[in-house]
Motif scaffolding. Structure first.
Motif, PDB file in Angstrom:
ATOM      1  N   LEU A   2     -11.851-129.180  75.966  1.00  0.00           N
ATOM      2  CA  LEU A   2     -13.280-129.065  76.271  1.00  0.00           C
ATOM      3  C   LEU A   2     -13.516-128.421  77.628  1.00  0.00           C
ATOM      4  O   LEU A   2     -14.459-127.644  77.793  1.00  0.00           O
ATOM      5  CB  LEU A   2     -13.952-130.434  76.166  1.00  0.00           C
ATOM      6  N   PHE A   3     -12.671-128.703  78.612  1.00  0.00           N
ATOM      7  CA  PHE A   3     -12.794-128.037  79.912  1.00  0.00           C
ATOM      8  C   PHE A   3     -12.581-126.529  79.746  1.00  0.00           C
ATOM      9  O   PHE A   3     -13.295-125.721  80.330  1.00  0.00           O
ATOM     10  CB  PHE A   3     -11.795-128.592  80.929  1.00  0.00           C
ATOM     11  N   HIS A   4     -11.607-126.163  78.929  1.00  0.00           N
ATOM     12  CA  HIS A   4     -11.342-124.745  78.691  1.00  0.00           C
ATOM     13  C   HIS A   4     -12.550-124.090  78.011  1.00  0.00           C
ATOM     14  O   HIS A   4     -12.985-123.009  78.414  1.00  0.00           O
ATOM     15  CB  HIS A   4     -10.097-124.574  77.821  1.00  0.00           C
ATOM     16  N   ALA A   5     -13.084-124.739  76.999  1.00  0.00           N
ATOM     17  CA  ALA A   5     -14.249-124.195  76.298  1.00  0.00           C
ATOM     18  C   ALA A   5     -15.431-124.047  77.245  1.00  0.00           C
ATOM     19  O   ALA A   5     -16.153-123.049  77.189  1.00  0.00           O
ATOM     20  CB  ALA A   5     -14.615-125.090  75.113  1.00  0.00           C
ATOM     21  N   ASP A   6     -15.624-125.020  78.126  1.00  0.00           N
ATOM     22  CA  ASP A   6     -16.714-124.954  79.096  1.00  0.00           C
ATOM     23  C   ASP A   6     -16.542-123.740  80.003  1.00  0.00           C
ATOM     24  O   ASP A   6     -17.507-123.031  80.298  1.00  0.00           O
ATOM     25  CB  ASP A   6     -16.762-126.240  79.925  1.00  0.00           C
ATOM     26  N   HIS A   7     -15.336-123.471  80.440  1.00  0.00           N
ATOM     27  CA  HIS A   7     -15.078-122.295  81.277  1.00  0.00           C
ATOM     28  C   HIS A   7     -15.399-121.012  80.521  1.00  0.00           C
ATOM     29  O   HIS A   7     -15.991-120.091  81.082  1.00  0.00           O
ATOM     30  CB  HIS A   7     -13.614-122.270  81.732  1.00  0.00           C
ATOM     31  N   GLU A   8     -15.017-120.965  79.257  1.00  0.00           N
ATOM     32  CA  GLU A   8     -15.267-119.768  78.457  1.00  0.00           C
ATOM     33  C   GLU A   8     -16.759-119.534  78.240  1.00  0.00           C
ATOM     34  O   GLU A   8     -17.236-118.416  78.350  1.00  0.00           O
ATOM     35  CB  GLU A   8     -14.558-119.880  77.098  1.00  0.00           C
ATOM     36  N   VAL A   9     -17.477-120.592  77.957  1.00  0.00           N
ATOM     37  CA  VAL A   9     -18.906-120.476  77.632  1.00  0.00           C
ATOM     38  C   VAL A   9     -19.751-120.233  78.891  1.00  0.00           C
ATOM     39  O   VAL A   9     -20.666-119.415  78.889  1.00  0.00           O
ATOM     40  CB  VAL A   9     -19.393-121.744  76.897  1.00  0.00           C
ATOM     41  N   SER A  10     -19.430-120.923  79.964  1.00  0.00           N
ATOM     42  CA  SER A  10     -20.267-120.847  81.172  1.00  0.00           C
ATOM     43  C   SER A  10     -19.876-119.725  82.110  1.00  0.00           C
ATOM     44  O   SER A  10     -20.602-119.437  83.053  1.00  0.00           O
ATOM     45  CB  SER A  10     -20.203-122.188  81.921  1.00  0.00           C
ATOM     46  N   GLY A  11     -18.725-119.112  81.875  1.00  0.00           N
ATOM     47  CA  GLY A  11     -18.285-118.033  82.760  1.00  0.00           C
ATOM     48  C   GLY A  11     -17.639-118.516  84.052  1.00  0.00           C
ATOM     49  O   GLY A  11     -17.450-117.720  84.976  1.00  0.00           O
ATOM     50  N   ILE A  12     -17.325-119.799  84.137  1.00  0.00           N
ATOM     51  CA  ILE A  12     -16.651-120.323  85.328  1.00  0.00           C
ATOM     52  C   ILE A  12     -15.290-119.611  85.424  1.00  0.00           C
ATOM     53  O   ILE A  12     -14.578-119.511  84.434  1.00  0.00           O
ATOM     54  CB  ILE A  12     -16.448-121.847  85.230  1.00  0.00           C
ATOM     55  N   PRO A  13     -14.940-119.125  86.614  1.00  0.00           N
ATOM     56  CA  PRO A  13     -13.656-118.435  86.740  1.00  0.00           C
ATOM     57  C   PRO A  13     -12.479-119.334  86.390  1.00  0.00           C
ATOM     58  O   PRO A  13     -12.511-120.529  86.644  1.00  0.00           O
ATOM     59  CB  PRO A  13     -13.592-118.050  88.230  1.00  0.00           C
ATOM     60  N   ARG A  14     -11.462-118.726  85.823  1.00  0.00           N
ATOM     61  CA  ARG A  14     -10.238-119.466  85.496  1.00  0.00           C
ATOM     62  C   ARG A  14      -9.492-119.790  86.776  1.00  0.00           C
ATOM     63  O   ARG A  14      -9.643-119.112  87.790  1.00  0.00           O
ATOM     64  CB  ARG A  14      -9.349-118.641  84.587  1.00  0.00           C
ATOM     65  N   HIS A  15      -8.696-120.836  86.730  1.00  0.00           N
ATOM     66  CA  HIS A  15      -7.926-121.244  87.902  1.00  0.00           C
ATOM     67  C   HIS A  15      -6.590-121.817  87.460  1.00  0.00           C
ATOM     68  O   HIS A  15      -6.407-122.191  86.313  1.00  0.00           O
ATOM     69  CB  HIS A  15      -8.701-122.268  88.742  1.00  0.00           C
ATOM     70  N   ASP A  16      -5.656-121.875  88.379  1.00  0.00           N
ATOM     71  CA  ASP A  16      -4.337-122.447  88.073  1.00  0.00           C
ATOM     72  C   ASP A  16      -4.220-123.847  88.576  1.00  0.00           C
ATOM     73  O   ASP A  16      -4.834-124.294  89.449  1.00  0.00           O
ATOM     74  CB  ASP A  16      -3.216-121.607  88.696  1.00  0.00           C
TER      75      ASP A  16
END
Length: 93
Positions: free
Chosen positions: A79-93
């Protein structure tokens, strides 16, 4: 990986999100996600066979929950990954 295939269905993912927060019976789950009880029961049976949920009987009711901390973590990360994809939050390591 049967678990990932099971989570590719939006209804099952919604059910797992709820089940990762606590125990629910079929009626409560059906009401929470606005899906018919028979459909919820079928999804739960598939999730149980895949080893993602476990049950506990309380009188006449059967309560479902996410199987363990690993499954809860998997759902949270998905769900965190999906939220990043939908909201455009930059990916992080």
């Amino acid at each position: 990986m049967e678990a990932f295939r099971m989570l590719s269905d939006a209804t099952r993912l919604r059910l797992m999100w709820l089940l990762s927060t606590g125990e629910f019976d079929v009626g409560s789950l059906a009401a929470a996600i606005d899906v018919a009880r028979p459909s919820v029961s079928q999804h739960l049976a598939k999730l149980r066979l895949a080893g993602l949920v476990q049950t506990r009987r309380e009188g006449r009711r059967v309560l479902y929950r996410a199987r363990d901390a690993h499954v809860r973590a998997l759902i949270g990360e998905a769900l965190f990954h999906a939220d990043h994809e939908v909201s455009g939050i930059p990916r992080h390591d």
